[in-house]
Design a protein around this motif. Sequence first.
Motif, mmCIF file in Angstrom:
data_model
loop_
_atom_site.group_PDB
_atom_site.id
_atom_site.type_symbol
_atom_site.label_atom_id
_atom_site.label_comp_id
_atom_site.label_asym_id
_atom_site.label_seq_id
_atom_site.Cartn_x
_atom_site.Cartn_y
_atom_site.Cartn_z
ATOM 1 N N GLU A 265 24.056 40.985 -41.323
ATOM 2 C CA GLU A 265 24.144 42.044 -40.339
ATOM 3 C C GLU A 265 23.923 40.247 -39.100
ATOM 4 O O GLU A 265 23.978 40.994 -38.260
ATOM 5 C CB GLU A 265 22.934 41.944 -40.256
ATOM 6 C CG GLU A 265 21.699 42.054 -40.790
ATOM 7 C CD GLU A 265 20.850 41.765 -42.403
ATOM 8 O OE1 GLU A 265 21.951 41.755 -42.963
ATOM 9 O OE2 GLU A 265 19.729 40.766 -42.628
ATOM 10 N N MET A 266 24.054 39.702 -39.579
ATOM 11 C CA MET A 266 24.286 38.513 -38.508
ATOM 12 C C MET A 266 25.452 38.994 -37.811
ATOM 13 O O MET A 266 26.581 38.893 -38.239
ATOM 14 C CB MET A 266 24.501 37.207 -39.620
ATOM 15 C CG MET A 266 23.321 36.370 -38.904
ATOM 16 S SD MET A 266 23.638 34.857 -39.785
ATOM 17 C CE MET A 266 22.108 34.678 -40.425
ATOM 18 N N THR B 85 19.804 43.671 -27.757
ATOM 19 C CA THR B 85 20.513 44.790 -26.942
ATOM 20 C C THR B 85 20.410 45.653 -26.565
ATOM 21 O O THR B 85 19.343 46.697 -27.075
ATOM 22 C CB THR B 85 21.642 44.729 -27.290
ATOM 23 O OG1 THR B 85 22.156 43.809 -27.525
ATOM 24 C CG2 THR B 85 23.194 45.781 -26.692
ATOM 25 N N LEU B 86 20.132 46.231 -24.949
ATOM 26 C CA LEU B 86 19.631 47.008 -23.881
ATOM 27 C C LEU B 86 20.185 48.614 -24.354
ATOM 28 O O LEU B 86 21.782 48.790 -24.274
ATOM 29 C CB LEU B 86 20.168 46.562 -22.905
ATOM 30 C CG LEU B 86 19.367 47.762 -20.924
ATOM 31 C CD1 LEU B 86 17.653 47.635 -21.384
ATOM 32 C CD2 LEU B 86 19.666 47.113 -20.312
ATOM 33 N N MET B 87 19.806 49.453 -24.358
ATOM 34 C CA MET B 87 20.413 50.531 -24.025
ATOM 35 C C MET B 87 20.140 51.213 -23.255
ATOM 36 O O MET B 87 18.834 51.695 -23.002
ATOM 37 C CB MET B 87 20.271 51.202 -25.628
ATOM 38 C CG MET B 87 20.829 51.493 -26.697
ATOM 39 S SD MET B 87 22.598 51.337 -26.893
ATOM 40 C CE MET B 87 23.616 49.972 -26.980
ATOM 41 N N SER B 88 21.021 51.822 -22.153
ATOM 42 C CA SER B 88 20.615 52.089 -20.984
ATOM 43 C C SER B 88 19.364 53.227 -20.441
ATOM 44 O O SER B 88 19.701 54.184 -21.242
ATOM 45 C CB SER B 88 21.382 52.598 -20.083
ATOM 46 O OG SER B 88 21.322 52.907 -18.827
ATOM 47 N N GLU B 89 18.771 53.016 -19.474
ATOM 48 C CA GLU B 89 18.242 54.382 -19.332
ATOM 49 C C GLU B 89 18.843 55.476 -18.671
ATOM 50 O O GLU B 89 17.857 56.637 -19.287
ATOM 51 C CB GLU B 89 16.844 53.410 -18.378
ATOM 52 C CG GLU B 89 15.960 54.661 -17.604
ATOM 53 C CD GLU B 89 15.299 53.829 -17.050
ATOM 54 O OE1 GLU B 89 15.002 52.559 -16.620
ATOM 55 O OE2 GLU B 89 14.735 54.691 -15.672
ATOM 56 N N SER B 90 19.454 55.257 -18.970
ATOM 57 C CA SER B 90 20.337 56.113 -17.980
ATOM 58 C C SER B 90 20.503 57.099 -19.613
ATOM 59 O O SER B 90 20.453 58.775 -19.276
ATOM 60 C CB SER B 90 21.443 56.441 -17.673
ATOM 61 O OG SER B 90 22.822 55.543 -18.533
ATOM 62 N N LEU B 91 20.371 56.761 -21.109
ATOM 63 C CA LEU B 91 20.446 57.711 -22.186
ATOM 64 C C LEU B 91 19.144 58.475 -22.173
ATOM 65 O O LEU B 91 19.357 59.372 -22.905
ATOM 66 C CB LEU B 91 20.592 57.243 -23.254
ATOM 67 C CG LEU B 91 22.012 56.243 -23.458
ATOM 68 C CD1 LEU B 91 21.296 54.500 -24.381
ATOM 69 C CD2 LEU B 91 22.671 56.871 -23.636
ATOM 70 N N LYS C 9 26.985 51.150 -31.899
ATOM 71 C CA LYS C 9 28.062 51.483 -33.523
ATOM 72 C C LYS C 9 27.971 50.295 -34.235
ATOM 73 O O LYS C 9 27.482 50.267 -34.965
ATOM 74 C CB LYS C 9 28.332 52.519 -33.487
ATOM 75 C CG LYS C 9 28.612 52.858 -34.764
ATOM 76 C CD LYS C 9 30.264 53.934 -33.972
ATOM 77 C CE LYS C 9 30.541 54.257 -36.538
ATOM 78 N NZ LYS C 9 31.903 54.891 -36.383
ATOM 79 N N ASP C 10 28.723 49.308 -32.902
ATOM 80 C CA ASP C 10 28.891 48.147 -33.692
ATOM 81 C C ASP C 10 28.100 47.241 -33.868
ATOM 82 O O ASP C 10 27.894 46.516 -35.543
ATOM 83 C CB ASP C 10 29.918 47.269 -32.018
ATOM 84 C CG ASP C 10 31.178 47.834 -31.983
ATOM 85 O OD1 ASP C 10 31.574 48.390 -32.520
ATOM 86 O OD2 ASP C 10 31.352 47.998 -30.364
ATOM 87 N N ILE C 11 26.481 47.762 -33.228
ATOM 88 C CA ILE C 11 25.606 46.755 -33.541
ATOM 89 C C ILE C 11 24.819 47.059 -34.844
ATOM 90 O O ILE C 11 24.458 45.904 -35.872
ATOM 91 C CB ILE C 11 24.456 46.332 -32.723
ATOM 92 C CG1 ILE C 11 25.241 46.084 -31.135
ATOM 93 C CG2 ILE C 11 23.654 45.439 -32.971
ATOM 94 C CD1 ILE C 11 24.275 45.825 -30.668
#
Lengths: 213, 244, 638
Positions: B30-31, C282-288, C383-385
């Motif tokens: 997961e890195m 990683t931020l997920m925008s407040e707009s969500l 999804k990437d993360i």
Amino acid sequence: MNKILFSAVSKKFVMALAGLFLLLFLPVHLGINLMLLKSDPEPFNSAAHFMATFPLIKVVEVLLFLTILIHITYGIFLQIQNWLSRPVGYKVRNKSETGAFSRFMIWTGGSVLIFLVIHFFNFYFIKLGLVEGDPENFYSVAWQLFSIPGYAILYWICFLLLGFHLYHALQSAFQTLGLSNEFWKPVIRAISLIYAIAVPVGFAIIPLVIWLF
Amino acid sequence: MKLKLKIWKQKNAAAKGRFETYDLDGVAPEMSFVEMLALLNQTLIQQGREPVAFDHDCHEGICGSCGMYINGYPHGPVKGLTTCLLSMRHFKDGETIVIEPWRAKPFPVVKDLIVDRSALDKIQVAGGFISVSAGAAPEANALPVRKHNSDLAFDSAVCIGCGACVAACKNASAMLFVSAKISQYALLPQGRPEAKERVRAMIAEMDKQGFGSCSNTGACESQCPKQIKLFNIARLNREYYKAL
Amino acid sequence: MITLNSKIPDGPLEEKWTKYKKEAKLVNPANKKKLDIIVVGTGISGAPAASSLGELGYNVKVFCYQDTPRRAHSVAAQGGINAAKNYKNDGDSVYRLFYDVIKGGDFRAREANVYRIAEVSNQIIDHFTAIGVPFAREYGGTLTTRSFGGVQVSRTFYSSGQTGQQVLLGAYSSLNRQIKAGTVTMFPRREMLDLVVIDGKARGIIVRNLITGEIERHSAHAVVLATGGYGTIYYLSTLAVNSNASAAWKAYKRGAAFANPSFVQIHPSSVPQMNEFQSKLTLMSESLRNDGRVWVPKVRGDKRPANEIPEEERDYYLERRYPAFGNLVPRDVASRAAKERCDAGYGVGPTGLAVNLDFRDAIKKQGKKAIEEKYGNLFEMYKDITGIDSYEEPMRIYPAGHYTMGGLWVDYELMTTITGLFAIGEANFSDHGANRLGASSLMQGAGDGYFILPYTISNYLAPEIKVPRIKTDTPEFQEAEERAVERINRLLSVKGKQTATDFHKKLGKIMWDHCGMTRNEAGLTQALNLIRELREEFWKDLAVPGSADELNQELEKAGRVADFLELAELMVIDALNRRESCGAHFREESQTADHEAQRNDDEFAYVAVWEYNNDQPPVLHREELKFEFVELKQRSYK
């Protein structure tokens, strides 16, 4: 001004225009060649005679030679510049996904050039009187050449490579001329595919038919 | 996970570089790729060895700092991702990973995997702007823009300037990068007044910096982490001819 | 000893800025090019400042640590930028924007500054549009907006989920135009190591060339810090990993007072921490939260997959607790509510430190395409993360350190307590009080840079035209350079075992545990000791490989962590001092019966301004906040 006329984009523009002109010429050439399939040498020979003597065609011929020259010179020039753009290469081969045959244009183009030289040697030089042969009977010259198995095989290989060249060439020309967008791209690609198969196959059929019959 | 890493090491721009091989244990799937390299550096420092220099900053695929050529792919084998978002679950245990810096004449190596991408800035300086000073702008809604064009402009404006297109191109061409900026402004009415000057200046600078020409191979498009489309280059060409 | 003079023009709120501009001194165009200005930082505040000062004709030198100005972390702002355009005809106005920011900041910001930023907000949108920023549009060709937390109008302009990138690149393009024009000189890959003060005025900076390691002296008639915030002090935050507080901290140690250092915004929606190696949240925008509904299971410890939990067993706790604002409560409220649920055992995901952000209902109502258009890139990034497809199942989010409302104290002219040293954008403390509303940071940064600083700095520089170009061979430059070199040598000579990152992680944990979303006397006191111990350990056991005369990323990190170790102490001291809850600063000792923040206006309606005092504890100065135009109220979003 010079900067604009001789920028990489301008050079590509000229190359694409020249290439498209050559693409127009190929079907004409093919049309005449297909007359070789008739057992009567007359239609082919008179077509060849017409091409060799009609004044307007003469002008086009000069244009054609110029076009070929420009296409090749610019192609080589750009290629050298492109090689110089990456003096230190990668250790691992670049696996980035690319359009089919697009990475090998200099090599497919180069092969076509070699064929062109042989072709000139065989036909055009006869016309010029540089090489022995009957300029009024190219029909028999062609038949003789095609009956040599080595020549026919070389001919096929060159047209296979030409097909590769053409497939990328046609779509690339549209892209370079700025005539491609999301909507037309698949259409242009389909046309390229049809053209790149039809023209070389048309040429390649001739020695095959001569062999078989 | 255990990995064998072959990484380009080069002390500075003038030095001669070479590949160094490292064995790295304890890599978790997961890195992210840069976290894996951070782990490598942590290990190296503890062993008293020189760490590997590489650019990275936002870790969310937007700043464009990171970028390395991983096993033959700029930003690695997964499409649409920057190196910092590339997860190690895309690699196998025991795999050998070869990591190289971007290679292009206008991108000289600064150290290890860090290259100098200021050539891209110079292209932008040449003309990548709209000449409106603060205070001179009209009311924002005074000039309506077709939504379709505005959306397309946005799609090209998402370029992060990482240089992967140059790294991927067999010609080290920067055409996708330049076309993204040209497209953004060409599509907006605000960008039209100086469209001709812009495209001429940016193309001239691109050539001057030593980037190659475009062979329309599409390698740039396939490796672009922001999936900027190849037809931007067609638009760039169009804009250029219009400016002749 | 400093004295605070906020220099707020008198007169009615709406006329203060107009009055100031009318009376401010100007510099003749011919004289402007004789005046040098240094701008440090190229984010959404620095780049606009540099370009607009260049447009005016000043001779500007700009510095950033990145390889190009376009990478400043403003690039990662997602949701949008506020303006009082009232394009939606929903009752917005400059006053309402002003009021929302004041209230959102829990009445701990200066009225005059906030009103001014609301005033210039519309100009910012006009300007960005004119320089080709592709904001989202309606089919009719006009600009569109969306809603953001803590307000009841739709005033946020945006470009998908990457507004920060678009406006930053717009500012970068203006900067490039001035670089071409020759008014701006760009110095990338430079890190500011010290500020040079001559005869009480900021006259230059010492920087390290990060490629060669060379120490450089740069002089100017005025210095502008646009160096952003210090949220990376938590190690794990939504910021870029190299974001740092060093420039501001050096200014502090040279006499620029630091205001409200403990005011840190913890953003409610970031991708939760998944493992110990993680370097970033990683931020997920407040707009969500416009379309996503936040919930946890009603049953404690319910480990079923989210989609298997039926509607009646879901607790939409924001909608339950705050019916008026629902999922769109301000960030501090949303963050604390998430923490409260997780601490009580209702958290989801493998760690139990996450809540669901569910788009099921929005997708059902608006269709997948509409959601994709608004947040496509965010869903992809998520999804990437995580490997989770949020179109199919809820996102999991958790609060993370994000934005620092605190920063260098500035007066109405954005000048710090050092004459000639200005601080703009997130680097200053001025506009957001104790909590920043979403989409206000781009507004404030760009506003400071484009439309405020150019006026105020001219007012300062007008008398400076007689001062010739500042020489860099003065004793002050010499002393500052020596100090910088000495510090680098000190970092290199420890030769211990632990890396800068090791220390940074430890510091981050101390700060998160004791000076994060909630704080209390005992924890803060403990933190103070822990920080001091850690700092001692740092100078005994730090490992920095390599040398000073080369590109050395570990050395860069070590310098930044060393400064964080000092700043952390000031944050904790400030948090201890403020024995009230306000905005993001939540002191457990000060809460209402239903666990909301309890302000104490009688004792704490002031800006806590800290002055550096060498090895002695910092000196507290108070800037009393006078609310002449709004009524102080207990904030309620219920």
